[in-house]
Design a protein around this motif. Structure first.
Motif, mmCIF file in Angstrom:
data_model
loop_
_atom_site.group_PDB
_atom_site.id
_atom_site.type_symbol
_atom_site.label_atom_id
_atom_site.label_comp_id
_atom_site.label_asym_id
_atom_site.label_seq_id
_atom_site.Cartn_x
_atom_site.Cartn_y
_atom_site.Cartn_z
ATOM 1 N N ASN A 107 24.603 13.566 -29.278
ATOM 2 C CA ASN A 107 25.911 14.213 -29.172
ATOM 3 C C ASN A 107 26.170 15.022 -27.908
ATOM 4 N N VAL A 108 25.125 15.504 -27.255
ATOM 5 C CA VAL A 108 25.323 16.402 -26.120
ATOM 6 C C VAL A 108 25.503 15.599 -24.832
ATOM 7 N N SER A 109 26.579 15.886 -24.113
ATOM 8 C CA SER A 109 26.786 15.296 -22.789
ATOM 9 C C SER A 109 26.088 16.188 -21.777
ATOM 10 N N VAL A 110 24.969 15.710 -21.273
ATOM 11 C CA VAL A 110 24.144 16.533 -20.391
ATOM 12 C C VAL A 110 24.623 16.413 -18.949
ATOM 13 N N PRO A 111 24.842 17.547 -18.281
ATOM 14 C CA PRO A 111 25.220 17.495 -16.866
ATOM 15 C C PRO A 111 24.008 17.125 -16.010
ATOM 16 N N TYR A 112 24.202 16.206 -15.087
ATOM 17 C CA TYR A 112 23.107 15.803 -14.209
ATOM 18 C C TYR A 112 23.532 15.914 -12.748
ATOM 19 N N VAL A 113 22.546 16.107 -11.908
ATOM 20 C CA VAL A 113 22.789 16.099 -10.469
ATOM 21 C C VAL A 113 21.855 15.069 -9.838
ATOM 22 N N ASP A 114 22.297 14.491 -8.743
ATOM 23 C CA ASP A 114 21.508 13.489 -8.028
ATOM 24 C C ASP A 114 21.168 13.997 -6.635
ATOM 25 N N VAL A 115 19.921 13.816 -6.231
ATOM 26 C CA VAL A 115 19.504 14.149 -4.867
ATOM 27 C C VAL A 115 18.724 12.965 -4.305
ATOM 28 N N THR A 116 18.762 12.829 -2.992
ATOM 29 C CA THR A 116 18.098 11.712 -2.330
ATOM 30 C C THR A 116 17.336 12.199 -1.104
ATOM 31 N N GLY A 117 16.188 11.623 -0.889
ATOM 32 C CA GLY A 117 15.394 11.906 0.306
ATOM 33 C C GLY A 117 14.678 10.637 0.736
ATOM 34 N N TYR A 118 13.973 10.703 1.849
ATOM 35 C CA TYR A 118 13.338 9.512 2.402
ATOM 36 C C TYR A 118 11.914 9.834 2.856
ATOM 37 N N VAL A 119 11.038 8.849 2.710
ATOM 38 C CA VAL A 119 9.676 8.977 3.224
ATOM 39 C C VAL A 119 9.391 7.817 4.167
ATOM 40 N N ASP A 120 8.694 8.124 5.247
ATOM 41 C CA ASP A 120 8.192 7.086 6.158
ATOM 42 C C ASP A 120 6.712 6.908 5.840
ATOM 43 N N LEU A 121 6.304 5.692 5.553
ATOM 44 C CA LEU A 121 4.920 5.400 5.197
ATOM 45 C C LEU A 121 4.400 4.290 6.104
ATOM 46 N N GLU A 122 3.339 4.568 6.842
ATOM 47 C CA GLU A 122 2.795 3.591 7.780
ATOM 48 C C GLU A 122 1.278 3.526 7.655
ATOM 49 N N SER A 123 0.768 2.311 7.744
ATOM 50 C CA SER A 123 -0.686 2.103 7.750
ATOM 51 C C SER A 123 -1.009 0.917 8.639
ATOM 52 N N THR A 124 -1.969 1.106 9.537
ATOM 53 C CA THR A 124 -2.374 0.017 10.447
ATOM 54 C C THR A 124 -3.623 -0.693 9.950
ATOM 55 N N ALA A 125 -4.092 -0.327 8.765
ATOM 56 C CA ALA A 125 -5.293 -0.956 8.215
ATOM 57 C C ALA A 125 -5.004 -2.409 7.846
ATOM 58 N N ALA A 126 -6.074 -3.181 7.696
ATOM 59 C CA ALA A 126 -5.924 -4.589 7.354
ATOM 60 C C ALA A 126 -5.187 -4.761 6.031
ATOM 61 N N ASP A 127 -5.460 -3.864 5.094
ATOM 62 C CA ASP A 127 -4.781 -3.900 3.794
ATOM 63 C C ASP A 127 -3.699 -2.823 3.713
ATOM 64 N N GLY A 128 -3.018 -2.593 4.830
ATOM 65 C CA GLY A 128 -2.006 -1.540 4.912
ATOM 66 C C GLY A 128 -0.854 -1.730 3.941
ATOM 67 N N VAL A 129 -0.498 -2.975 3.648
ATOM 68 C CA VAL A 129 0.580 -3.229 2.696
ATOM 69 C C VAL A 129 0.215 -2.686 1.320
ATOM 70 N N ASP A 130 -1.033 -2.883 0.933
ATOM 71 C CA ASP A 130 -1.496 -2.369 -0.355
ATOM 72 C C ASP A 130 -1.517 -0.842 -0.353
ATOM 73 N N ASP A 131 -1.860 -0.262 0.804
ATOM 74 C CA ASP A 131 -1.877 1.208 0.904
ATOM 75 C C ASP A 131 -0.471 1.776 0.710
ATOM 76 N N VAL A 132 0.520 1.129 1.314
ATOM 77 C CA VAL A 132 1.903 1.578 1.170
ATOM 78 C C VAL A 132 2.362 1.410 -0.279
ATOM 79 N N LYS A 133 1.997 0.280 -0.875
ATOM 80 C CA LYS A 133 2.369 0.046 -2.268
ATOM 81 C C LYS A 133 1.774 1.113 -3.185
ATOM 82 N N ALA A 134 0.521 1.491 -2.932
ATOM 83 C CA ALA A 134 -0.127 2.530 -3.738
ATOM 84 C C ALA A 134 0.569 3.881 -3.538
ATOM 85 N N ALA A 135 1.015 4.138 -2.301
ATOM 86 C CA ALA A 135 1.713 5.401 -2.020
ATOM 87 C C ALA A 135 3.051 5.460 -2.749
ATOM 88 N N LEU A 136 3.748 4.320 -2.807
ATOM 89 C CA LEU A 136 5.032 4.271 -3.511
ATOM 90 C C LEU A 136 4.831 4.467 -5.012
#
Length: 266
Positions: free
Chosen positions: A167-196
């Motif tokens: 029954n309760v209409s809850v007030p919500y607010v939205d906020v947005t931010g950004y992260v830069d994630l970089e890895s030069t390792a051979a498995d860097g894609v997996d590192d970024v995925k784990a960070a996300l």
């Protein structure tokens, strides 16, 4: 729910005008059981008043300020003119909210709930929250966690949460931010995925908070948070970004948080 006590001087109250006399108006106080106040003609409106009925009518709901309370003579003196428009609107909204909360209490506890049980549960909620409405709103957002400090039985707590979320209409607010994630390792894609995945909280996001991580354009990722208030939303956004940064840096990569996109969305 009507209070059994007395209002305090300076308090704003809601009531219905049930009688108009030449010298003023009588107001039946909606929030206080069996209480009636008098607003003298000089306190009905500013300036000289020729006819009280030019300013108020019987059956009208008004917001009044309590000027004086004399319990020995059962008298409550009120002023309608001392309430500005902002105060009137805010008090009426609070009053409407409490009427809603009253109805939700009956839904949760049952229409045939006896007065003693209703009062016991209501008083328990009011010991932890400023109003019944606040208690239901918190229950809709945080679930049973909102009632951990409230002295009510498990059945009542579960019913309150279920009723609140339906029954309760809850007030919500939205906020947005950004992260830069970089890895030069051979498995860097997996590192970024784990960070996300770390940013998403691994299932540990509090009740009432929604968090979403999305791809913008390498190495930039968007974090969106929806929460009941800005303080919570900002805290969760920063925590998510910090989890991502710690995860990528622990894998030998680089992470950073920023509030605006490096470039506008296409």
């Amino acid at each position: 729910m009507k209070y059994s006590g007395w209002p305090e001087p300076g308090e704003l109250v809601v009531g219905e005008i049930d009688e108009i006399a030449d010298f003023g108006v009588f107001v039946d106080l909606d929030q206080y059981e069996g209480k009636r106040g008098l607003c003298h003609i000089s306190e009905v409106a500013s300036g000289w008043i020729k006819n009280v009925r030019d300013h108020v009518r019987e059956g009208q709901t008004v917001v009044a300020k309590v000027l004086e309370v004399d319990r020995s003579s059962n008298q409550i003196d009120l002023s309608i003119k001392d309430v500005n428009e902002h105060q009137r609107k805010e008090t009426i909204q609070d009053w409407k909210n409490e009427r809603k909360a009253d109805n939700w209490m009956l839904i949760a506890l049952g229409e045939d709930v006896d007065d003693d049980r209703y009062t016991a549960v209501a008083n328990a909620l009011l010991r932890e929250y400023d109003s019944l409405y606040d208690a239901f709103e918190a229950s809709a957002i945080r679930g049973l966690e909102a009632l951990e400090g409230v002295e009510v039985d498990d059945d009542a707590a579960a019913a309150i949460v279920d009723t609140a979320r339906e029954n309760v209409s809850v007030p919500y607010v939205d906020v947005t931010g950004y992260v830069d994630l970089e890895s030069t390792a051979a498995d860097g894609v997996d590192d970024v995925k784990a960070a996300l995945e770390a940013a998403e909280g691994n299932g540990q996001i509090p009740d009432g908070v929604e968090l979403e991580v999305g791809y913008v354009g390498s190495p930039e990722y968007r974090i969106k948070v929806r929460a009941p208030d800005y303080k919570t939303a900002e805290a969760q956004l920063e925590a998510a970004a910090e989890r991502a940064r710690e995860a990528i840096e622990s894998a030998g990569g680089v992470g950073s948080f920023h509030r605006e996109r490096h470039e506008d969305d296409e």
